[in-house]
Design a protein around this motif. Structure first.
Motif, short mmCIF file in Angstrom:
data_model
loop_
_atom_site.label_atom_id
_atom_site.label_comp_id
_atom_site.label_asym_id
_atom_site.label_seq_id
_atom_site.Cartn_x
_atom_site.Cartn_y
_atom_site.Cartn_z
N ILE A 51 0.74 -1.07 0.04
CA ILE A 51 0.35 -0.21 -0.20
C ILE A 51 0.86 1.25 0.00
O ILE A 51 0.18 1.85 -1.00
CB ILE A 51 -0.82 0.04 1.39
N ILE A 54 2.22 1.72 -3.77
CA ILE A 54 0.90 1.85 -4.56
C ILE A 54 1.06 3.63 -4.36
O ILE A 54 1.39 4.51 -5.11
CB ILE A 54 -0.21 1.22 -4.34
N ILE A 55 1.08 4.04 -2.84
CA ILE A 55 0.95 5.39 -2.87
C ILE A 55 1.65 6.02 -3.23
O ILE A 55 2.27 8.01 -3.91
CB ILE A 55 0.39 5.73 -1.15
N LEU A 58 2.19 6.26 -7.08
CA LEU A 58 1.38 7.65 -7.85
C LEU A 58 1.78 8.55 -7.00
O LEU A 58 1.14 9.89 -8.26
CB LEU A 58 0.11 7.48 -6.83
N TRP A 88 -5.80 6.26 -5.71
CA TRP A 88 -5.01 5.47 -5.41
C TRP A 88 -6.31 4.38 -4.19
O TRP A 88 -5.54 2.57 -4.05
CB TRP A 88 -4.36 5.93 -4.09
#
Length: 106
Positions: A51, A54-55, A58, A88
């Motif tokens: 997680i 991913i953040i 992005l 997200w």
């Protein structure tokens, strides 16, 4: 003259008598669980790092496009940043499901 009208007599009990066992004694006894929780798995910390990854990815992609987006009108920037700020969340449902069950789908 002020009288004792409406006041209760001093000898009247204000509640139930104290029980035989105190609350603290009950807390000192070990609790028994009918179904103990399962031991933690490696998926939870791995999912947490995914997680965060991913953040971070992005944020880097959006940040690298800030020169282009910065030239747009303010109202369009607001729409784009609101959309990109919430995108997200899309991969979180399957990722959280995998973290809990080990399956990507229900």
């Amino acid at each position: 003259m002020v009288g004792a009208i409406g006041r209760q007599p001093a000898f009247r009990s204000l509640g139930h008598a104290h029980g035989r066992h105190s609350y603290r004694e009950k807390l000192d006894q070990p609790m028994s669980h009918p179904n103990p929780p399962p031991p933690p798995t490696w998926r939870k910390p791995a999912g947490m790092f995914m997680i965060l990854g991913i953040i971070a990815v992005l944020a880097w992609i959006i940040g690298s496009q800030s020169d282009v987006i910065g030239g747009w009108p303010i109202w369009m920037q607001a729409i784009v940043y609101l959309f990109l700020g919430t995108i997200w969340i899309a991969p979180l449902r399957p990722l959280l499901l995998w973290m809990e069950t080990g399956k990507w789908r229900e």
